[in-house]
Every structure is written in C-alpha cells, then in structure tokens.
Design an enzyme around this catalytic site. Structure first.
Site, PDB file in Angstrom:
ATOM      1  N   LYS A 193      14.106  -4.334   9.083  1.00 11.43           N
ATOM      2  CA  LYS A 193      14.500  -5.055   7.872  1.00 11.43           C
ATOM      3  C   LYS A 193      14.436  -4.090   6.691  1.00 11.43           C
ATOM      4  O   LYS A 193      13.376  -3.856   6.122  1.00 11.43           O
ATOM      5  CB  LYS A 193      13.585  -6.251   7.597  1.00 11.43           C
ATOM      6  N   TRP A 203      13.276   0.179  -0.782  1.00 16.47           N
ATOM      7  CA  TRP A 203      14.544   0.519  -1.417  1.00 16.47           C
ATOM      8  C   TRP A 203      14.560   1.913  -2.021  1.00 16.47           C
ATOM      9  O   TRP A 203      15.624   2.481  -2.252  1.00 16.47           O
ATOM     10  CB  TRP A 203      14.848  -0.489  -2.538  1.00 16.47           C
ATOM     11  N   GLU A 232      -0.468   1.398 -10.524  1.00 17.78           N
ATOM     12  CA  GLU A 232       0.724   2.177 -10.213  1.00 17.78           C
ATOM     13  C   GLU A 232       1.895   1.711 -11.078  1.00 17.78           C
ATOM     14  O   GLU A 232       2.223   0.529 -11.123  1.00 17.78           O
ATOM     15  CB  GLU A 232       1.076   2.018  -8.730  1.00 17.78           C
ATOM     16  N   GLU A 272       2.213   2.527   4.878  1.00 11.73           N
ATOM     17  CA  GLU A 272       2.141   3.455   3.753  1.00 11.73           C
ATOM     18  C   GLU A 272       2.311   2.632   2.490  1.00 11.73           C
ATOM     19  O   GLU A 272       3.344   2.001   2.281  1.00 11.73           O
ATOM     20  CB  GLU A 272       3.214   4.538   3.814  1.00 11.73           C
ATOM     21  N   CYS A 326       6.643   7.200  -3.777  1.00 14.27           N
ATOM     22  CA  CYS A 326       5.244   6.860  -3.528  1.00 14.27           C
ATOM     23  C   CYS A 326       4.330   8.057  -3.732  1.00 14.27           C
ATOM     24  O   CYS A 326       3.129   7.897  -3.990  1.00 14.27           O
ATOM     25  CB  CYS A 326       5.070   6.285  -2.123  1.00 14.27           C
TER      26      CYS A 326
END
Length: 531
Positions: A195, A171, A400, A268, A302
């Site tokens: 998807k 997203w 993270e 990834e 990311c």
C-alpha cells in the site's frame, strides 16, 4: 544575532524556467487501470502546481483480501525457486530503472521534489536491486551449525520465507522507501501486498510495471491504495510480516496490532536528527554539507538534520557560512537540474512548517534565513529556514518538523553536544563534522542513533547498501539494507539429524552410566575447544 531574512528573499526568488513535469494522460490511464479498486474514487494533484494528476478507485477490505489470496497462490511456486533464479528479474531491473527517465518524471510530478532528488531515488533502487541480486543467494544459503554431539549430530540453519509481506510506504521517497523494501522481501521468497501512499501511487505502479517487464510474476507484487483504516488495517490483518515507514504514532499502532497477531514488523519511524560541528571541523565543507542535510527534498526526508549543535569556539564563524549556503539555494520546479529544492508535498506538511516557525517566532526565536512561504512559486513552497535562540517551550525544539527548518545551538564541549544530541525520544540518524576521523568515531559511538555519518549528513551511511540502516528508540525497530535487510523477511528454521550415537543409553548401559559418559563428553569438548 539579528535576523537576516532579507538576504534569502532575493537569492531564492527565481524559480526554474523549465515547465513543470507532466505525465502523459495515456501513461496515467495505463497505470491506474491496473489497480484492483472497487472503493470510492480518489484524486491526486501535483504539489508544485496544484493541478490534478490522477483519479482512480481506492481499495476496499475485500480488494485487499483478494490481493492476499492471489499473492499467496503465486508465492508458493516463487518460494520453491532457487534464490539465484529469483535474482534474475532484479538484475534486469537495475538496467531498466537507470534507463527510464519517465520514472523520474513521475516521482517529481507526485512529490514536487527537485530533479536531482528524484534522480537519487532511481540510483538508490538500481543500486539496491544490484546489491541484493548479487548477494541474496549467499545471505539465504543454509548454514552449518555445531551439533549437540560432535560428529553424531549434524545441524543446519535454514531461512524460510515469511509468506506474504505487507508493505506500507510513505509519499516522501516513494521509490527508495517502497521499492527498496519490496526488493529484499521478494528475493527472500515472499510475495508482497503493497500500500503506497495514495499521493504517490503512480510511482509504485510504474516501478512494478518495470519489474514485471524484467520478468517478475505480476501476482507476486500486489498494489492496493486507500486510507489506513480502509486499506491499511486489512493488510495488517492478513500479512505474515509488516514493513512500515512513517510516523512514530502510526508505527506504535502497527506494532501493537502486529503483536496481537504474533507477527513480526519492521518499522522506520520519526526522527529529530542532530548534527554536531566540532571545533576542528572544516567550516566551509560543514556549512555546505549542513545546508544539503537540512534542506534536501525540502527537509522531507526521515534522515534530514533538524538540530545543529555547534562548538562555541567556531559558532560565530560557522553560522554566517551556513546562512550564506542556505541563501544560495534555489527553489524551483520542473524537469531540469537547475535548482536545488522543490516544494513541500501537501497542505498538511506546509501547515506543520508554518506552525513550527510561527510558534518559534512567538516565543522569541530569531529567524536567520527563510521563514516564509513562497506562493509565487506554488501552493506549498517554503523557504529553507534557520532558527536561532530556540528554547524547550517551542514546538520545534523536540518535535519533528519534516520540513526545511533547522534550529542552531551553541555548545561548549563534545560531551555537551553528545548529551543534547541524545536528549530526545528519537534515534534515527546523526552527523558529526571534524577533521579527525578518530575523534569523530569516538563521538559517533556515544550517539544513540541507528546511523551516524562523519563529515556527511546522511548519504554515507544510507548509501552503504551492505550496512544495516534503521532507528533506535522511538525511531523504529528492525533494519533495511545489508544481510539484516533481507533476513528480516525470513523465518529461522533448524534441522538437526542424529547419527550413530543418540541420547538414549545404548544397549547394556544404564541411565546413570550414560549420564557419566555424556558428562565426560562435555568435559572433553571444553578441553579440546569443540563448539
């Protein structure tokens, strides 16, 4: 160093006066009407306002199976088309994306990111469509290889499409991390079942609409939506290759499922990305670059920097500059370019940021900037936050955050900075700031990350479309961009033909004599540097 959170409150309190980006109901209806869903209804809301965006049917396992059937039927004819012909819709897509302001509106509405961050996504898609549109035929061309016996053996290496590629995209960057994988997969001769995250389904549907307008057979890009267990697992069950961008935990499960089927996967995954500010860095530029690298898209990238290692000799001079740059950032929403940072995209991300910052405070960390939500702007807004005195027992130290939070650490040498940068399971992106390119490269080569930027946070490496981008260690496998990024979606095939002389003994020559001849042939090949 004492906390200075009072300063950031006044500098980030004003939101953009421009109304929030809205999508016309007829556009939403048109886009959602193309979804082949027969499952339960799902609704999405605009993160910046909490207002409902779209409602649509999700996909069932049967819907996914039907999408693969339709994709396979069209893929056979598509694979038989030359790469030059396949490239034509993508060269047109470049122009359509750059001319389409409405695509930026949809990205903003679904993610809550700033106008500039949404615009950067359209640049990314346009640039990659142009790059692969121009170079795919060269990357996919058959290549001559040295044969077993000089002149007698002619060998070619071919790249055949995988078939139907399953792409599961996130997203946070719904164009860059969805469409930019779909482009090389399709150009390699595959069809795609995609998807997107349910939150950003409209972005994917609009991008597909533009590519169909550019000339792509719509059956080649199938879109399904739904929860991972309902729609995601069937994709893995049917696909000939999987491309996934998301968390490391989910990536491990996908890799295990792909391994059971003996299909490839491109992943990834997560990152805890370090930035190293060396003692000879231009501190003003480094502070400005660090603020952007840490807080663009509210840290939901990311490649965002979450750990900042600063040389002790310049630490006390650099940190106030970074705090000032951070305090100058403006939170906002709407369709103008007059603010820097938008909102977090979901309650889950908001809760994760709050938990990390609260845990750090409870264990003795100092908040130098930010550290609080902004409900006056919207439900998920959170101020860009700088933490000091972070220690290993704090959750933010190694995990993270994926939000606007960075932790600062003082280091005494380049070697210590490299050691700490590598002291993580992740290895996605890193940044080194120095006035010496040679020094920067020496340090960069020691960092175990798939991309390392010198005097830039992430843009230099990521935007170099000709160079591979991806993660080491728990940050993934495979690469996007460059020649590697399209060859990921192909199967290698070797075709070798034998002429005049074979491997069996000629008439009248014994097996032993033939062995002697072949041995001398190989000796001559070495002598004359053949092969």
């Amino acid at each position: 160093m004492t906390a200075r959170t009072d300063k950031i409150h006044s500098t980030t309190s004003a939101a953009s006066s421009t109304p929030s980006t809205a999508i016309a109901p007829e556009i939403i209806s048109r886009l959602t009407g193309t979804l082949p869903g027969s499952g339960p209804e799902a609704s999405t809301a605009a993160p910046a306002t909490g207002q409902q965006l779209a409602t649509f049917r999700t996909s069932t396992a049967d819907d996914v199976a039907a999408a693969f059937t339709a994709a396979r039927t069209s893929q056979r004819a598509w694979a038989a088309t030359s790469p030059r012909e396949r490239a034509k819709p993508f060269l047109r897509l470049h122009d359509l994306v750059l001319a389409n302001e409405g695509l930026i509106d949809i990205v903003q509405a679904e993610t809550g990111k700033s106008r500039n961050s949404a615009f950067e996504e359209t640049l990314d898609v346009a640039g990659l469509a142009l790059y692969y549109g121009r170079h795919a035929s060269k990357f996919l061309a058959p290549r001559k290889r040295a044969g077993a016996i000089p002149l007698a053996t002619q060998t070619r290496e071919l790249r055949q499409p995988k078939g139907v590629v399953g792409i599961i995209s996130p997203w946070n960057y719904p164009l860059s991390l969805g469409v930019c994988d779909i482009i090389p997969a399709l150009l390699a001769g595959n069809a795609v079942v995609h998807k997107p995250d349910t939150q950003t389904a409209l972005t994917a549907l609009r991008a597909r609409e533009l590519l169909v307008e550019a000339g792509l057979d719509p059956a080649l890009w199938q879109i399904v939506v739904g929860e991972p267990a309902t729609a995601g697992q069937p994709i893995i069950d049917h696909a000939d290759h999987i491309c996934f961008t998301g968390s490391t935990g989910a990536g491990r499960k996908i890799a295990e499922a792909a391994a059971r089927r003996l299909i490839g996967c491109t992943l990834e995954l997560g990152g805890k990305n370090p930035m190293l500010v060396l003692d000879d860095a231009d501190l003003d530029k480094a502070a400005k670059g660090a603020a952007r690298a840490c807080f663009s898209t509210a840290g939901q990238l990311c490649l965002s920097t979450e750990r900042l290692y600063i040389a002790g000799a310049i630490y006390d001079e650099f940190v106030p500059k970074l705090v000032a740059q951070t305090q100058a950032l403006k939170l906002g929403k709407g369709a103008a370019f007059d603010y820097d940072i938008g909102t977090l995209t979901s309650q889950r991300q908001f809760d994760n940021v709050e938990r990390h910052v609260a845990d750090a405070r409870d264990h003795g960390a100092t908040v130098l900037a930010g550290g609080r939500p902004r409900p006056d702007l919207g439900p998920y807004f959170y101020e860009p936050t700088i933490l000091e005195d972070v220690t290993p027992e704090m959750e933010v130290y190694a995990n993270e955050t994926f939000g606007p939070v960075v932790s600062l650490y003082r280091v005494d040498s380049d070697d210590e900075a490299v050691r700490l940068a590598n002291d993580t399971e992740f290895g996605l992106n890193a940044s080194v700031w120095t006035s010496s390119t040679a020094r920067g490269r020496r340090v960069a080569e020691q960092i175990r990350c798939g991309t390392v930027n010198i005097n830039e946070g992430y843009g230099s490496a990521y935007a170099s479309n000709d160079a591979p981008m991806g993660g080491m260690k728990a940050s993934g496998q495979g690469r996007r961009h460059g020649e590697h990024g399209i060859l990921e979606y192909t199967e290698l095939q070797t075709i070798a033909s034998q002429h005049v002389v074979g491997f069996d003994p000629p008439a009248g020559v014994s097996t032993e004599q033939n062995a002697t001849i072949l041995a001398w042939t190989y000796r001559l090949m070495k002598l004359f540097r053949i092969k």
